[in-house]
Design a protein around this motif. Structure first.
Motif, mmCIF file in Angstrom:
data_model
loop_
_atom_site.group_PDB
_atom_site.id
_atom_site.type_symbol
_atom_site.label_atom_id
_atom_site.label_comp_id
_atom_site.label_asym_id
_atom_site.label_seq_id
_atom_site.Cartn_x
_atom_site.Cartn_y
_atom_site.Cartn_z
ATOM 1 N N UNK A 16 0.824 -1.206 0.000
ATOM 2 C CA UNK A 16 0.000 0.000 0.000
ATOM 3 C C UNK A 16 0.860 1.258 0.000
ATOM 4 N N UNK A 17 0.284 2.359 -0.474
ATOM 5 C CA UNK A 17 1.005 3.632 -0.524
ATOM 6 C C UNK A 17 1.156 4.263 0.853
ATOM 7 N N UNK A 18 0.213 4.009 1.737
ATOM 8 C CA UNK A 18 0.233 4.630 3.053
ATOM 9 C C UNK A 18 0.519 3.631 4.153
ATOM 10 N N UNK A 19 0.422 4.116 5.374
ATOM 11 C CA UNK A 19 0.590 3.287 6.555
ATOM 12 C C UNK A 19 -0.743 2.617 6.857
ATOM 13 N N UNK A 20 -0.753 1.290 6.869
ATOM 14 C CA UNK A 20 -1.982 0.528 7.087
ATOM 15 C C UNK A 20 -2.166 0.265 8.578
ATOM 16 N N UNK A 21 -3.334 0.651 9.076
ATOM 17 C CA UNK A 21 -3.647 0.505 10.488
ATOM 18 C C UNK A 21 -4.946 -0.268 10.624
ATOM 19 N N UNK A 22 -4.917 -1.323 11.413
ATOM 20 C CA UNK A 22 -6.114 -2.114 11.665
ATOM 21 C C UNK A 22 -6.601 -1.836 13.073
ATOM 22 N N UNK A 23 -7.876 -1.476 13.177
ATOM 23 C CA UNK A 23 -8.511 -1.277 14.476
ATOM 24 C C UNK A 23 -9.078 -2.603 14.949
ATOM 25 N N UNK A 24 -8.812 -2.944 16.199
ATOM 26 C CA UNK A 24 -9.355 -4.160 16.795
ATOM 27 C C UNK A 24 -9.837 -3.843 18.204
ATOM 28 N N UNK A 25 -10.804 -4.636 18.669
ATOM 29 C CA UNK A 25 -11.344 -4.463 20.016
ATOM 30 C C UNK A 25 -11.959 -5.774 20.461
ATOM 31 N N UNK A 26 -12.351 -5.810 21.708
ATOM 32 C CA UNK A 26 -12.997 -6.996 22.247
ATOM 33 C C UNK A 26 -14.338 -7.275 21.610
ATOM 34 N N UNK A 27 -14.968 -6.234 21.052
ATOM 35 C CA UNK A 27 -16.238 -6.436 20.348
ATOM 36 C C UNK A 27 -16.229 -5.637 19.046
ATOM 37 N N UNK A 28 -16.835 -6.213 18.035
ATOM 38 C CA UNK A 28 -16.832 -5.621 16.696
ATOM 39 C C UNK A 28 -17.553 -4.276 16.650
ATOM 40 N N UNK A 29 -18.540 -4.078 17.498
ATOM 41 C CA UNK A 29 -19.310 -2.839 17.480
ATOM 42 C C UNK A 29 -18.446 -1.635 17.829
#
Length: 194
Positions: A4-17
């Motif tokens: 990818x051209x940019x910095x890829x950031x994945x958000x994660x949490x204990x619940x999808x909501x």
């Protein structure tokens, strides 16, 4: 393999909501150089073209190429699945990552980690940070805190080749995961004032 051209950031949490709500807020805010997009609805392989087509500095999404590996690891150590299931998910992830079908994020932002329960806590605060400590960052689930964190992401060594560490997961015991690398230290920084 195309990156990818940019910095890829994945958000994660204990619940999808929690992730869905924060992504929606980020999309509405139209932050400068931030492309916030939910890619959860489809196959992880469908996310890659979208990540590759963005020209933003930061590409924030919910696309986690290790989602099935994480679930299989947690279920294996919670005695709800077999070693064979974990091995299948690991091999699938290794193949997809090495062929470029899916993209490993540069960073995981772990939203509200205090609420993580059981073995999931060990995955997010032990297993992954043990591979590259500055690549899994705990933070409150707030647009302002995420935006502030984006402006000062720590540098650190890149993720090691997936095959090297994913294939050792069956020997990575939850209560011991990451202790040698001090990977859980980021949790104390989460509540500090900026």
């Amino acid at each position: 393999m195309v990156q990818p051209n940019g910095t890829v950031i994945t958000l994660v949490a204990g619940d999808a909501q929690t992730v869905e709500d924060l992504l929606e807020k980020l999309e509405r805010r139209h932050l400068h150089n931030v492309d916030a997009v939910s890619l959860r609805s489809g196959d992880a392989r469908d996310a890659t073209p979208r990540l590759l087509s963005s020209h933003a500095t930061y590409i924030v999404s919910d696309a986690d190429p290790l989602e099935h590996v994480a679930a299989a690891w947690v279920e294996f150590f919670d005695s709800r699945s077999t070693l064979g299931t974990l091995e299948i998910e690991v091999e699938r992830a290794v193949e997809q990552l090495e062929s470029g079908v899916v993209v490993m994020p540069d960073y995981y932002l772990l939203l509200d980690p205090v609420g993580l329960e059981g073995t999931w806590r060990h995955w997010w605060l032990g297993v992954l940070p043990a591979q590259s400590r500055n690549r899994v960052l705990p933070t409150p689930a707030s647009v302002d805190r995420v935006n502030r964190l984006l402006s000062r992401l720590p540098s650190g060594r890149a993720w090691p080749r997936p095959a090297r560490w994913l294939r050792t997961l069956e020997r990575t015991v939850p209560d011991r995961a990451g202790l040698e690398s001090g990977s859980m230290s980021g949790l104390t920084e989460m509540g500090s004032s900026d």
